[in-house]
Structures are given as structure tokens and as C-alpha cells.
Write a protein that holds these residues in place. Sequence first.
Motif, short mmCIF file in Angstrom:
data_model
loop_
_atom_site.label_atom_id
_atom_site.label_comp_id
_atom_site.label_asym_id
_atom_site.label_seq_id
_atom_site.Cartn_x
_atom_site.Cartn_y
_atom_site.Cartn_z
N THR A 92 6.72 -1.50 5.80
CA THR A 92 7.39 -2.70 5.31
C THR A 92 7.27 -3.86 6.29
O THR A 92 8.23 -4.55 6.59
N TYR A 118 3.67 -6.06 3.48
CA TYR A 118 4.07 -4.99 2.59
C TYR A 118 5.59 -5.01 2.40
O TYR A 118 6.30 -4.16 2.90
N GLU A 141 9.99 -4.95 -1.80
CA GLU A 141 9.91 -5.17 -3.25
C GLU A 141 8.65 -4.54 -3.84
O GLU A 141 8.61 -4.19 -5.02
N MET A 142 7.60 -4.40 -3.01
CA MET A 142 6.38 -3.75 -3.46
C MET A 142 6.67 -2.32 -3.89
O MET A 142 6.13 -1.82 -4.89
N TYR A 143 7.52 -1.63 -3.15
CA TYR A 143 7.83 -0.24 -3.46
C TYR A 143 8.77 -0.11 -4.66
O TYR A 143 8.73 0.89 -5.36
N ARG A 172 8.92 -1.55 -7.58
CA ARG A 172 8.31 -1.40 -8.92
C ARG A 172 7.44 -0.15 -9.00
O ARG A 172 7.45 0.54 -10.01
N LEU A 173 6.69 0.15 -7.91
CA LEU A 173 5.85 1.34 -7.95
C LEU A 173 6.68 2.62 -8.01
O LEU A 173 6.28 3.59 -8.64
N SER A 176 -0.84 -6.23 -11.69
CA SER A 176 0.42 -5.51 -11.67
C SER A 176 1.61 -6.35 -12.11
O SER A 176 2.75 -5.89 -12.05
N ILE A 197 1.36 6.33 -1.23
CA ILE A 197 1.29 4.88 -1.03
C ILE A 197 1.06 4.56 0.45
O ILE A 197 0.20 3.74 0.80
N ASP A 201 0.41 -4.43 -3.13
CA ASP A 201 0.93 -3.56 -4.19
C ASP A 201 -0.07 -3.40 -5.32
O ASP A 201 -0.24 -2.32 -5.88
N GLN A 202 -0.77 -4.47 -5.65
CA GLN A 202 -1.76 -4.41 -6.74
C GLN A 202 -2.96 -3.56 -6.32
O GLN A 202 -3.49 -2.78 -7.13
N LEU A 255 -1.83 0.06 -6.40
CA LEU A 255 -1.75 0.49 -7.80
C LEU A 255 -3.13 0.87 -8.32
O LEU A 255 -3.31 1.93 -8.94
#
Length: 277
Positions: free
Chosen positions: A78, A82, A85-87, A89-90, A158, A177, A192-193, A196
Motif C-alpha cells: 500500500t 498501490y 482502495e485498489m484492494y 474492489r478486487l 476495471s 495480488i 489495480d487494472q 486484474l
Amino acid sequence: MNESVNLLVTIDENYIEPLEVMLFSLFKNNPKMTGTVWLIHENILDEDSQFLTKWVESFNWEFRAIKIDNDYFNGAKTVERYPKEMYFRLLCGDILPKEVKRVLYLDPDILILNSLEGLWRLNLQGSLLAAATHKGVTNISSGINNIRLNTDHDYYNSGVMLIDVDKARDIINIESINDAIEKFGNLLLLPDQDVLNYLYGKYIKEIPEEHWNYDARKYMSYLARSRGNHDLFWMMTNTAILHFCGESKPWQKKHDTRFTALYLDYLKDCRLSVSNI
């Protein structure tokens, strides 16, 4: 619609007003749709959460905020590139209640222009999630990303994802991840994208971007690719989700596309709606 919709958003304090505009456009253009707006966050103020609850409920929707404790993602990567908030949604499958089986994730830099019913009821046919690619005229970006991430499928955006939450609980995990972040490091342009696509792209069902994730920067690409058929009139009738991708956003003065004025009109009406609560 009689069916209750689950909508997922993950923001910080800086994106509260864009979130309000996105939700306002949803409520305005889907008046028969109801459901729950799930907000996963770390630092939204209690008074802001309480106001959002009251405002969303005025449109006959429910608002549920889930605050993530500081130590929830201990060991996650983080740093600045990174964010947590990236985590959110995933890993929504680990965070949302078990009764939530399907959720529609939306970025806040979006306008909803037409019905979302077709997307919400989409048959995922066993896929983890549904998402769109932004191909442009030649789809060269997918080829570049295939080389960069060693993948063999299109590169998915994403910002709009219909997620089978039960499958997410089975497939997505923080260890994978973190391993992907360790492997690619600075090669992750959109962390994040990229994660994904690298880890879960093979589980994604593609949806047409011109309907469900229209890139506001690329009007001329859509027009050219459709041989002139997807003009502004077509777009306003057939596009459900208009996505203001990129660093420049329509609520900023430097933003200037053919859709900026449309966004500002929704922003004005949204502020009036909010002021009446």
C-alpha cells in the motif's frame, strides 16, 4: 425492476462529489431501479457517510458504508502507487456480506445515461466478472499489454465490472495480488487494472464498451470504427455508461471534451438535489 441491485463503490474523501454526480445520474435515468449502494472505504467522515445515507434513501435506495480498519490489509503493498482502495474492489468478496452474490462496481468518474437493467441481468455464463476493453480504432493497446503482462487476452478496463461475488471469494486472494505486484513492480502502469488483467483476465466475459463503458475521450474512434453510425445521437440513445477515463476529469477546469458540458449539467442538478436534503 422488481429485483434489488447491489452497486459497489470504493472512494476516499476527495471523490465524494463525483460519487454524488454518478449516483444522481443513475437515479435520474433508472427511476424504477432500486437496491443498495455499498461503499467500501477507509477514511470517509461519519458526517459524510450519514449525509450520503439520507440522500440516497431519498431516491428509495439503501446506502451501506463498510469502513476498513487500518490493520485489515496488513502486509498489502500500500505505497503511493498501490492505494488500499485498489484492494477494496478486487477483494470485495472478502468484505461484502455473504448474502451479496452479485455486485456492479462503478468508478465515480462516470455518468449513467440510460438503463442499466441489461447489464445487471447479464448472464455471466460461469465467468468471474464482466468488463469492457477500450480498443480504439486498431486495438493496438491490447497487443502492447499482452507483451507487457505476458497475457493472451484483451486488456480490460476495471472501471465498470459486473462481479460474481461468490466466484470472487473462491478465486481472488491478497497473496496472489501481492505476488503480481512483486513480479512486475514499476511495469504496472495502472496497478489495480494491470493486476486484474494479469491474474484474472482469463475469467472475464467481455461486454461491448460502446454500451457499457464508453470512453469519453474517444468519440472519434467510436465514430470511425462504426463507419459513422455511432454519432452523438446514437450514443445518447444507446450508451448506458459514459466513463471519463484519464487524469483530466470533467469537474476540473482544464477538462474540455464534447462531453464536458453534459457532465457539468448533471453536476449542477446534482448540487441542487444535495442542497435540498
